[in-house]
Design a protein around this motif. Structure first.
Motif, PDB file in Angstrom:
ATOM      1  N   GLY A  40       0.807  -1.217   0.000  1.00 56.51           N
ATOM      2  CA  GLY A  40       0.000   0.000   0.000  1.00 56.51           C
ATOM      3  C   GLY A  40       0.837   1.261   0.000  1.00 56.51           C
ATOM      4  O   GLY A  40       0.308   2.354   0.159  1.00 56.51           O
ATOM      5  N   THR A  41       2.155   1.099  -0.194  1.00 58.22           N
ATOM      6  CA  THR A  41       3.051   2.253  -0.297  1.00 58.22           C
ATOM      7  C   THR A  41       3.791   2.192  -1.618  1.00 58.22           C
ATOM      8  O   THR A  41       3.879   1.140  -2.265  1.00 58.22           O
ATOM      9  CB  THR A  41       4.087   2.299   0.850  1.00 58.22           C
ATOM     10  N   TRP A  51       5.298   7.202  -0.279  1.00 68.02           N
ATOM     11  CA  TRP A  51       3.931   7.705  -0.222  1.00 68.02           C
ATOM     12  C   TRP A  51       2.957   6.604   0.138  1.00 68.02           C
ATOM     13  O   TRP A  51       3.128   5.454  -0.281  1.00 68.02           O
ATOM     14  CB  TRP A  51       3.515   8.258  -1.591  1.00 68.02           C
ATOM     15  N   MET A  52       1.912   6.951   0.861  1.00 67.45           N
ATOM     16  CA  MET A  52       0.759   6.067   0.981  1.00 67.45           C
ATOM     17  C   MET A  52       0.035   6.132  -0.358  1.00 67.45           C
ATOM     18  O   MET A  52      -0.175   7.230  -0.894  1.00 67.45           O
ATOM     19  CB  MET A  52      -0.165   6.540   2.106  1.00 67.45           C
ATOM     20  N   ARG A  53      -0.328   5.002  -0.905  1.00 69.06           N
ATOM     21  CA  ARG A  53      -1.009   4.995  -2.199  1.00 69.06           C
ATOM     22  C   ARG A  53      -2.448   5.477  -2.081  1.00 69.06           C
ATOM     23  O   ARG A  53      -3.030   5.935  -3.061  1.00 69.06           O
ATOM     24  CB  ARG A  53      -0.945   3.603  -2.827  1.00 69.06           C
ATOM     25  N   CYS A  54      -3.023   5.356  -0.889  1.00 67.72           N
ATOM     26  CA  CYS A  54      -4.410   5.761  -0.652  1.00 67.72           C
ATOM     27  C   CYS A  54      -4.450   7.055   0.157  1.00 67.72           C
ATOM     28  O   CYS A  54      -3.515   7.379   0.892  1.00 67.72           O
ATOM     29  CB  CYS A  54      -5.151   4.689   0.131  1.00 67.72           C
ATOM     30  N   TRP A  60      -6.127   0.037   1.661  1.00 70.12           N
ATOM     31  CA  TRP A  60      -5.470  -0.651   0.560  1.00 70.12           C
ATOM     32  C   TRP A  60      -5.967  -2.088   0.556  1.00 70.12           C
ATOM     33  O   TRP A  60      -5.737  -2.847   1.493  1.00 70.12           O
ATOM     34  CB  TRP A  60      -3.952  -0.594   0.723  1.00 70.12           C
ATOM     35  N   CYS A  65      -7.424   1.278  -3.736  1.00 67.35           N
ATOM     36  CA  CYS A  65      -7.871   2.020  -2.560  1.00 67.35           C
ATOM     37  C   CYS A  65      -9.387   1.934  -2.491  1.00 67.35           C
ATOM     38  O   CYS A  65     -10.068   2.299  -3.451  1.00 67.35           O
ATOM     39  CB  CYS A  65      -7.436   3.484  -2.652  1.00 67.35           C
ATOM     40  N   TYR A  86       1.785   2.954   9.426  1.00 68.58           N
ATOM     41  CA  TYR A  86       1.164   2.355   8.248  1.00 68.58           C
ATOM     42  C   TYR A  86       2.197   1.474   7.564  1.00 68.58           C
ATOM     43  O   TYR A  86       3.357   1.880   7.412  1.00 68.58           O
ATOM     44  CB  TYR A  86       0.659   3.441   7.289  1.00 68.58           C
ATOM     45  N   ALA A  87       1.801   0.282   7.168  1.00 71.27           N
ATOM     46  CA  ALA A  87       2.695  -0.678   6.507  1.00 71.27           C
ATOM     47  C   ALA A  87       3.940  -0.927   7.360  1.00 71.27           C
ATOM     48  O   ALA A  87       5.051  -1.009   6.843  1.00 71.27           O
ATOM     49  CB  ALA A  87       3.063  -0.211   5.097  1.00 71.27           C
ATOM     50  N   TRP A  92       5.374   9.041   9.240  1.00 68.81           N
ATOM     51  CA  TRP A  92       4.433   9.608   8.271  1.00 68.81           C
ATOM     52  C   TRP A  92       4.101  11.037   8.654  1.00 68.81           C
ATOM     53  O   TRP A  92       4.039  11.380   9.836  1.00 68.81           O
ATOM     54  CB  TRP A  92       3.153   8.765   8.216  1.00 68.81           C
ATOM     55  N   ARG A 161      -3.112  13.028   2.013  1.00 68.14           N
ATOM     56  CA  ARG A 161      -2.285  11.854   1.685  1.00 68.14           C
ATOM     57  C   ARG A 161      -0.971  12.034   2.440  1.00 68.14           C
ATOM     58  O   ARG A 161      -0.393  13.117   2.428  1.00 68.14           O
ATOM     59  CB  ARG A 161      -2.005  11.765   0.188  1.00 68.14           C
TER      60      ARG A 161
END
Length: 167
Positions: A40-41, A51-54, A60, A65, A86-87, A92, A161
């Motif tokens: 998801g990154t 980056w967070m993809r969502c 994710w 997303c 996250y992940a 972040w 984001r």
């Protein structure tokens, strides 16, 4: 008259609201500039950012997303980012205006982002951590409708984001 405008908008074909890209223009965020991490990154090789993809609030799931992104005030966005895990990663934060602008896709609008890398991104404003210099009540946003930037009142509810420095 207002009723007709609203109704006519509802009658637009869905394709009128879909992302539009001009392939005659070179991509500003080609997929090859990123490493997809599978969790998801994504890592931007150009700037050394992960980056967070969502968007915040989305999940994710199945390589996309899902869910509705959160709309937060500027202060809420900063507070949510603080200590966010996250992940299995920490660090972040809300990106500054230059960082967030770096993931806009100049050849596309609605949304102006590489949707292979950042799927289901709303074509709307996203907070940056950059406050307005001359107005303490406002901060910079990037519009993923058309890659523009502007300053907005910090009390407005806008998408977010998160980013971190890649290891």
């Amino acid at each position: 008259m207002k009723i007709w405008i609203t109704l006519s908008f509802l009658l637009l074909p869905l394709s009128a609201l879909a992302q539009t890209c001009l392939t005659s223009i070179s991509a500003t965020t080609p997929t090859t500039s990123f490493v997809i991490n599978g969790d998801g990154t994504v890592t931007d090789n150009r700037l050394g950012l992960m980056w967070m993809r969502c968007s915040l609030g989305q999940t994710w799931l199945n390589n996309s997303c899902s869910g509705e992104p959160l709309e937060l005030s500027w202060q809420q966005a900063l507070v949510n980012a603080h200590g966010y895990v996250y992940a299995n990663q920490t660090g972040w934060r809300v990106p500054n205006v230059k960082e967030l602008a770096s993931i806009t896709e100049g050849q596309c609008v609605r949304p102006a982002i590489n949707t292979s890398i950042f799927p289901n991104t709303p074509a709307d404003d996203f907070w940056t951590s950059s406050p307005a210099v001359n107005d303490p009540q406002r901060a910079w946003v990037i519009a993923f409708f058309n890659s523009s930037n502007s300053i907005k009142d910090k009390s407005l509810f806008v998408y977010t984001r998160l980013v971190r420095t890649a290891n």
